[in-house]
Scaffold this motif. Structure first.
Motif, PDB file in Angstrom:
ATOM      1  N   LEU A 128       0.802  -1.228  -0.108  1.00 35.12           N
ATOM      2  CA  LEU A 128      -0.019   0.068  -0.097  1.00 35.12           C
ATOM      3  C   LEU A 128       0.961   1.164   0.020  1.00 35.12           C
ATOM      4  O   LEU A 128       0.506   2.096  -0.520  1.00 35.12           O
ATOM      5  CB  LEU A 128      -1.043  -0.018   1.244  1.00 35.12           C
ATOM      6  CG  LEU A 128      -1.888  -1.033   1.322  1.00 35.12           C
ATOM      7  CD1 LEU A 128      -2.733  -1.092   2.735  1.00 35.12           C
ATOM      8  CD2 LEU A 128      -2.815  -0.765   0.249  1.00 35.12           C
ATOM      9  N   TRP A 129       2.108   1.177   0.635  1.00 38.97           N
ATOM     10  CA  TRP A 129       2.901   2.436   0.610  1.00 38.97           C
ATOM     11  C   TRP A 129       4.113   2.420   0.085  1.00 38.97           C
ATOM     12  O   TRP A 129       4.710   3.576  -0.131  1.00 38.97           O
ATOM     13  CB  TRP A 129       3.042   2.664   2.338  1.00 38.97           C
ATOM     14  CG  TRP A 129       3.820   1.775   2.972  1.00 38.97           C
ATOM     15  CD1 TRP A 129       3.121   0.756   3.667  1.00 38.97           C
ATOM     16  CD2 TRP A 129       5.212   1.266   3.005  1.00 38.97           C
ATOM     17  NE1 TRP A 129       3.874  -0.040   4.304  1.00 38.97           N
ATOM     18  CE2 TRP A 129       5.336   0.204   3.856  1.00 38.97           C
ATOM     19  CE3 TRP A 129       6.297   1.955   2.518  1.00 38.97           C
ATOM     20  CZ2 TRP A 129       6.632  -0.382   4.011  1.00 38.97           C
ATOM     21  CZ3 TRP A 129       7.254   1.366   2.849  1.00 38.97           C
ATOM     22  CH2 TRP A 129       7.653   0.257   3.617  1.00 38.97           C
ATOM     23  N   GLN A 130       4.622   1.403  -0.451  1.00 36.03           N
ATOM     24  CA  GLN A 130       5.959   1.308  -0.839  1.00 36.03           C
ATOM     25  C   GLN A 130       6.090   1.994  -2.399  1.00 36.03           C
ATOM     26  O   GLN A 130       5.135   1.425  -3.449  1.00 36.03           O
ATOM     27  CB  GLN A 130       6.534  -0.087  -1.087  1.00 36.03           C
ATOM     28  CG  GLN A 130       7.890  -0.052  -1.391  1.00 36.03           C
ATOM     29  CD  GLN A 130       8.675  -1.487  -1.265  1.00 36.03           C
ATOM     30  OE1 GLN A 130       7.984  -2.518  -1.372  1.00 36.03           O
ATOM     31  NE2 GLN A 130      10.026  -1.507  -1.098  1.00 36.03           N
ATOM     32  N   GLY A 131       6.903   2.973  -2.686  1.00 39.73           N
ATOM     33  CA  GLY A 131       6.965   3.526  -3.920  1.00 39.73           C
ATOM     34  C   GLY A 131       7.805   2.748  -5.015  1.00 39.73           C
ATOM     35  O   GLY A 131       8.328   1.866  -4.594  1.00 39.73           O
ATOM     36  N   ILE A 135      -0.507   5.128  -0.521  1.00 42.05           N
ATOM     37  CA  ILE A 135      -0.972   5.475   0.743  1.00 42.05           C
ATOM     38  C   ILE A 135       0.236   5.867   1.922  1.00 42.05           C
ATOM     39  O   ILE A 135       0.917   4.998   2.063  1.00 42.05           O
ATOM     40  CB  ILE A 135      -2.089   4.850   1.492  1.00 42.05           C
ATOM     41  CG1 ILE A 135      -3.276   4.289   0.317  1.00 42.05           C
ATOM     42  CG2 ILE A 135      -2.551   5.428   2.773  1.00 42.05           C
ATOM     43  CD1 ILE A 135      -3.943   3.419   1.016  1.00 42.05           C
ATOM     44  N   PRO A 136       0.591   7.083   2.097  1.00 45.59           N
ATOM     45  CA  PRO A 136       1.620   7.438   2.949  1.00 45.59           C
ATOM     46  C   PRO A 136       1.175   6.962   4.524  1.00 45.59           C
ATOM     47  O   PRO A 136       0.256   7.730   4.869  1.00 45.59           O
ATOM     48  CB  PRO A 136       1.958   9.014   2.999  1.00 45.59           C
ATOM     49  CG  PRO A 136       0.720   9.615   2.323  1.00 45.59           C
ATOM     50  CD  PRO A 136      -0.057   8.356   1.544  1.00 45.59           C
ATOM     51  N   ILE A 137       1.493   6.177   4.934  1.00 43.61           N
ATOM     52  CA  ILE A 137       1.222   5.526   6.482  1.00 43.61           C
ATOM     53  C   ILE A 137       2.372   6.019   7.245  1.00 43.61           C
ATOM     54  O   ILE A 137       3.569   5.813   7.013  1.00 43.61           O
ATOM     55  CB  ILE A 137       1.080   3.941   6.519  1.00 43.61           C
ATOM     56  CG1 ILE A 137       0.049   3.412   5.482  1.00 43.61           C
ATOM     57  CG2 ILE A 137       0.790   3.652   7.751  1.00 43.61           C
ATOM     58  CD1 ILE A 137       0.014   1.946   5.342  1.00 43.61           C
ATOM     59  N   ILE A 138       2.042   6.789   8.238  1.00 41.33           N
ATOM     60  CA  ILE A 138       2.611   7.438   9.350  1.00 41.33           C
ATOM     61  C   ILE A 138       2.429   7.228  10.771  1.00 41.33           C
ATOM     62  O   ILE A 138       1.134   7.012  11.119  1.00 41.33           O
ATOM     63  CB  ILE A 138       2.541   8.833   8.977  1.00 41.33           C
ATOM     64  CG1 ILE A 138       2.857   9.707   7.719  1.00 41.33           C
ATOM     65  CG2 ILE A 138       3.256   9.812  10.266  1.00 41.33           C
ATOM     66  CD1 ILE A 138       2.328  11.095   7.320  1.00 41.33           C
ATOM     67  N   PHE A 184       6.339   5.254   6.950  1.00 40.46           N
ATOM     68  CA  PHE A 184       6.752   3.665   6.502  1.00 40.46           C
ATOM     69  C   PHE A 184       7.586   3.861   5.514  1.00 40.46           C
ATOM     70  O   PHE A 184       7.373   4.320   4.311  1.00 40.46           O
ATOM     71  CB  PHE A 184       5.586   2.877   6.291  1.00 40.46           C
ATOM     72  CG  PHE A 184       4.540   2.455   7.690  1.00 40.46           C
ATOM     73  CD1 PHE A 184       5.050   2.874   8.959  1.00 40.46           C
ATOM     74  CD2 PHE A 184       3.850   1.482   7.589  1.00 40.46           C
ATOM     75  CE1 PHE A 184       4.498   2.454  10.006  1.00 40.46           C
ATOM     76  CE2 PHE A 184       3.025   1.141   8.855  1.00 40.46           C
ATOM     77  CZ  PHE A 184       3.575   1.382   9.832  1.00 40.46           C
ATOM     78  N   GLY A 185       8.829   2.909   5.369  1.00 38.98           N
ATOM     79  CA  GLY A 185       9.856   3.150   4.344  1.00 38.98           C
ATOM     80  C   GLY A 185      10.775   4.037   4.603  1.00 38.98           C
ATOM     81  O   GLY A 185      12.063   4.025   3.903  1.00 38.98           O
TER      82      GLY A 185
END
Length: 160
Positions: free
Chosen positions: A24-27, A41-44, A64-65
């Motif tokens: 969901l968040w990894q670019g 989605i940027p998960i913070i 995340f990341g």
């Protein structure tokens, strides 16, 4: 938001949550070194203890990341992408300047070709030279500019 109250330990929960939500968040990594996060989605994550220590504008948010907590502005943005965008804009400006210089050189060359030998000759025709005795070139001396033709002479004599 994590706190150390309760059965769940944030030190084990956050890495597990990262692994479960990676898709969901990894670019996607780009050639220029930055990642594209389009459609992600940027998960913070943050903790109450860090918020109490540093406040809401301090380096307390972990996206995340990323490897360490950052401020809210740094957490949301992508500094490598911003740097890549700036580089791309500068390269575009350089290409645009080179293109305009190329167009200017082509226009100057075309103007020089237009002004070439015929234009130079036209400019020089107005000058006298020692070989023609100081007379204007292109005019014969003694020759009239206009001579009457036979039809105009007969028409003029036929009138009463």
């Amino acid at each position: 938001m994590f706190s150390r109250i309760g059965d769940r330990n944030p030190n084990r929960t956050v890495p597990r949550l990262q692994e479960l939500t990676r898709h969901l968040w990894q670019g996607e990594r780009q050639h220029s070194g930055h990642h594209h996060y389009d459609g992600k989605i940027p998960i913070i994550a943050t903790g109450l203890r860090n918020l109490r220590e540093h406040g809401p504008t301090g380096p307390v948010f972990l996206r995340f990341g990323r490897d360490h907590p950052r401020s809210p502005v740094e957490t949301i943005g992508s500094p490598r992408r911003d740097a890549a965008d700036v580089r791309a804009q500068e390269e575009a400006w350089v290409r645009q300047r080179e293109y305009k210089a190329q167009l200017r050189r082509a226009a100057e060359q075309k103007a020089a070709e237009r002004e070439g030998p015929p234009a130079r000759l036209r400019r020089l025709r107005g000058r006298s030279s020692p070989t023609n005795g100081g007379k204007q070139p292109g005019r014969r001396t003694g020759a009239p500019r206009w001579t009457a033709t036979r039809s105009s002479a007969t028409t003029a004599s036929a009138r009463p």
